[in-house]
Design a protein around this motif. Structure first.
Motif, PDB file in Angstrom:
ATOM      1  N   UNK A  19       0.838  -1.202   0.000  1.00 30.51           N
ATOM      2  CA  UNK A  19       0.000   0.000   0.000  1.00 30.51           C
ATOM      3  C   UNK A  19       0.869   1.246   0.000  1.00 30.51           C
ATOM      4  N   UNK A  20       1.958   1.214   0.765  1.00 26.51           N
ATOM      5  CA  UNK A  20       2.875   2.341   0.780  1.00 26.51           C
ATOM      6  C   UNK A  20       3.521   2.588  -0.572  1.00 26.51           C
ATOM      7  N   UNK A  21       3.878   1.523  -1.276  1.00 23.65           N
ATOM      8  CA  UNK A  21       4.473   1.673  -2.606  1.00 23.65           C
ATOM      9  C   UNK A  21       3.478   2.304  -3.578  1.00 23.65           C
ATOM     10  N   UNK A  22       2.224   1.882  -3.491  1.00 26.92           N
ATOM     11  CA  UNK A  22       1.207   2.488  -4.348  1.00 26.92           C
ATOM     12  C   UNK A  22       0.971   3.955  -4.008  1.00 26.92           C
ATOM     13  N   UNK A  23       0.965   4.263  -2.704  1.00 29.42           N
ATOM     14  CA  UNK A  23       0.787   5.658  -2.294  1.00 29.42           C
ATOM     15  C   UNK A  23       1.957   6.507  -2.758  1.00 29.42           C
ATOM     16  N   UNK A  24       3.173   5.947  -2.713  1.00 31.02           N
ATOM     17  CA  UNK A  24       4.333   6.695  -3.188  1.00 31.02           C
ATOM     18  C   UNK A  24       4.256   6.999  -4.671  1.00 31.02           C
ATOM     19  N   UNK A  25       3.768   6.036  -5.464  1.00 30.11           N
ATOM     20  CA  UNK A  25       3.588   6.276  -6.891  1.00 30.11           C
ATOM     21  C   UNK A  25       2.582   7.389  -7.134  1.00 30.11           C
ATOM     22  N   UNK A  26       1.480   7.381  -6.368  1.00 30.12           N
ATOM     23  CA  UNK A  26       0.485   8.450  -6.504  1.00 30.12           C
ATOM     24  C   UNK A  26       1.078   9.803  -6.121  1.00 30.12           C
ATOM     25  N   UNK A  27       1.899   9.842  -5.055  1.00 33.70           N
ATOM     26  CA  UNK A  27       2.528  11.094  -4.639  1.00 33.70           C
ATOM     27  C   UNK A  27       3.474  11.619  -5.710  1.00 33.70           C
ATOM     28  N   UNK A  28       4.227  10.722  -6.352  1.00 38.95           N
ATOM     29  CA  UNK A  28       5.154  11.147  -7.408  1.00 38.95           C
ATOM     30  C   UNK A  28       4.394  11.702  -8.609  1.00 38.95           C
ATOM     31  N   UNK A  29       3.271  11.073  -8.972  1.00 34.22           N
ATOM     32  CA  UNK A  29       2.470  11.565 -10.097  1.00 34.22           C
ATOM     33  C   UNK A  29       1.939  12.958  -9.801  1.00 34.22           C
ATOM     34  N   UNK A  83      -1.301   7.147   3.916  1.00 40.38           N
ATOM     35  CA  UNK A  83      -0.724   5.828   4.159  1.00 40.38           C
ATOM     36  C   UNK A  83      -0.224   5.702   5.592  1.00 40.38           C
ATOM     37  N   UNK A  84       0.367   6.776   6.122  1.00 43.33           N
ATOM     38  CA  UNK A  84       0.886   6.747   7.492  1.00 43.33           C
ATOM     39  C   UNK A  84      -0.241   6.685   8.508  1.00 43.33           C
ATOM     40  N   UNK A  85      -1.277   7.482   8.311  1.00 44.58           N
ATOM     41  CA  UNK A  85      -2.383   7.512   9.262  1.00 44.58           C
ATOM     42  C   UNK A  85      -3.180   6.212   9.252  1.00 44.58           C
ATOM     43  N   UNK A  86      -3.421   5.659   8.073  1.00 47.10           N
ATOM     44  CA  UNK A  86      -4.334   4.523   7.947  1.00 47.10           C
ATOM     45  C   UNK A  86      -3.641   3.173   8.090  1.00 47.10           C
ATOM     46  N   UNK A 126       3.838   4.574   5.488  1.00 47.37           N
ATOM     47  CA  UNK A 126       4.174   5.954   5.150  1.00 47.37           C
ATOM     48  C   UNK A 126       5.615   6.109   4.711  1.00 47.37           C
ATOM     49  N   UNK A 127       6.531   5.420   5.392  1.00 48.54           N
ATOM     50  CA  UNK A 127       7.939   5.492   5.014  1.00 48.54           C
ATOM     51  C   UNK A 127       8.162   4.864   3.642  1.00 48.54           C
ATOM     52  N   UNK A 128       7.498   3.728   3.376  1.00 45.36           N
ATOM     53  CA  UNK A 128       7.604   3.107   2.050  1.00 45.36           C
ATOM     54  C   UNK A 128       7.062   4.042   0.972  1.00 45.36           C
ATOM     55  N   UNK A 141      12.082   7.621  -5.214  1.00 44.05           N
ATOM     56  CA  UNK A 141      12.700   6.765  -6.232  1.00 44.05           C
ATOM     57  C   UNK A 141      12.095   7.028  -7.608  1.00 44.05           C
ATOM     58  N   UNK A 142      10.772   7.174  -7.672  1.00 47.66           N
ATOM     59  CA  UNK A 142      10.116   7.447  -8.959  1.00 47.66           C
ATOM     60  C   UNK A 142      10.577   8.793  -9.510  1.00 47.66           C
ATOM     61  N   UNK A 143      10.648   9.810  -8.655  1.00 47.57           N
ATOM     62  CA  UNK A 143      11.097  11.128  -9.108  1.00 47.57           C
ATOM     63  C   UNK A 143      12.546  11.086  -9.575  1.00 47.57           C
ATOM     64  N   UNK A 144      13.388  10.292  -8.912  1.00 51.96           N
ATOM     65  CA  UNK A 144      14.776  10.159  -9.341  1.00 51.96           C
ATOM     66  C   UNK A 144      14.866   9.506 -10.714  1.00 51.96           C
TER      67      UNK A 144
END
Length: 334
Positions: free
Chosen positions: A7-17, A43-46, A52-54, A61-64
């Motif tokens: 779930x964290x990995x998916x949230x990170x992808x959404x944040x990068x987009x 992600x951190x709250x739920x 959240x860290x993931x 990583x996606x932005x890089x």
């Protein structure tokens, strides 16, 4: 527990987009980028601090990876700069604030009282200062060089807007020298960025918590935000220290200026909270709140400083405790 990392990995992808949305060139894309830390906070709250860290790490990583493609065409750009800048200014502060907001709830292994909302606001100000400082120093190795580079970029952007060439001097308009104005604006813009970062971090945390509450995954009881967001008295001492440090030369003084502006952002939020509490139970409450927010939008250079002063006065005199609604009718959570 096993779902938190995916779930964290998916949230990170959404944040990068969301962070890359301004590349579309539309104003709506810029608005979406303001919400880029929202998936990380959610992600951190739920799903906990690991999710959240993931999310924060995967977004960086996606932005890089995206920036590495740009760096292949522009040797002067660094693929890690965009990722690190987003991580320090948006992703990691969002993760840290969300974790601190729920730390101490629902976990018997944590034997400590949760942070108060006022202390959380001060932490948001410190994180906002640090993120803004890193982002500015990414423009240059020193504050002076960063200011010079920022001033150059603003002048080039102004020339493009006016339809002039890159090396053409900017003509005066209505007796105002645009170059002198941009020099002053570039100095004011940086502290304003620290103030806005503090406000946006706290606003993003509130919005994420409301979404988590609606979904039934918020791991703490919903507080009366307007009544409980009280900056601690020692925040005034921190504000005085920031004022003193801001007078020093070099990077230390520059950091003090940013911390001062970020703390004023926290007092601005407290000013709004005080207005919400002091108008409870009044027939004119909707009108007063509407006028207050409209003034802060359309006459911000006047209304915002007044609201900051009101937040400072609230810390000194506890106006909400003295004149707030003392009826036994429970207020709607905000």
């Amino acid at each position: 527990m096993q779902r938190d990392i995916p779930i964290g990995l998916g949230a990170g992808l959404a944040a990068a987009i969301l962070a890359l949305a301004p590349l579309s060139g539309s104003g709506f894309g810029i608005l979406l980028s303001v919400l880029s830390a929202l998936p990380i906070t959610l992600a951190t709250l739920c799903w906990g601090y690991r999710a959240g860290l993931a999310a924060a790490v995967s977004a960086m990583a996606v932005l890089a990876l995206v920036a590495s493609g740009v760096a292949a065409q522009s040797p002067d750009s660094s693929p890690l700069r965009l990722a690190l800048q987003f991580g320090v200014s948006r992703a990691l502060p969002a993760w840290g604030l969300a974790y601190l907001a729920v730390a101490g709830y629902g976990d018997s292994a944590i034997d400590r009282a949760p942070l108060s909302l006022g202390t959380l606001a001060v932490v948001a100000a410190v994180l906002g200062m640090a993120g803004t400082l890193f982002g500015i120093l990414a423009l240059g190795s020193t504050p002076e060089q960063a200011l010079a580079n920022l001033r150059t970029e603003l002048m080039q952007a102004y020339r493009i807007m006016m339809g002039g060439s890159k090396d053409q001097p900017i003509p005066a308009k209505d007796g105002v020298d645009p170059e002198a104005f941009l020099q002053v604006f570039s100095v004011i813009l940086l502290p304003l960025a620290a103030l806005f970062t503090t406000v946006s971090n706290l606003g993003g945390l509130w919005l994420s918590a409301r979404i988590a509450l609606i979904s039934g995954r918020l791991p703490r009881p919903w507080p009366d935000v307007a009544a409980e967001l009280r900056l601690p008295t020692w925040s005034l001492g921190l504000l005085a220290i920031a004022c003193a440090v801001s007078l020093l030369p070099g990077t230390v003084g520059f950091a003090g200026q940013l911390l001062l502006a970020a703390l004023l952002g926290a007092f601005l939020i407290q000013g709004f909270a005080a207005v919400h509490v002091l108008t409870r139970g009044g027939a004119m409450r909707p009108l007063i709140l509407a006028v207050t927010y409209l003034l802060c939008v359309f006459l911000s250079w006047i209304a915002m400083p007044l609201m900051i002063v009101f937040g400072l006065v609230e810390t000194f005199f506890n106006l909400r405790g003295r004149f707030g609604d003392r009826s036994n009718t429970p207020s709607t959570p905000r």
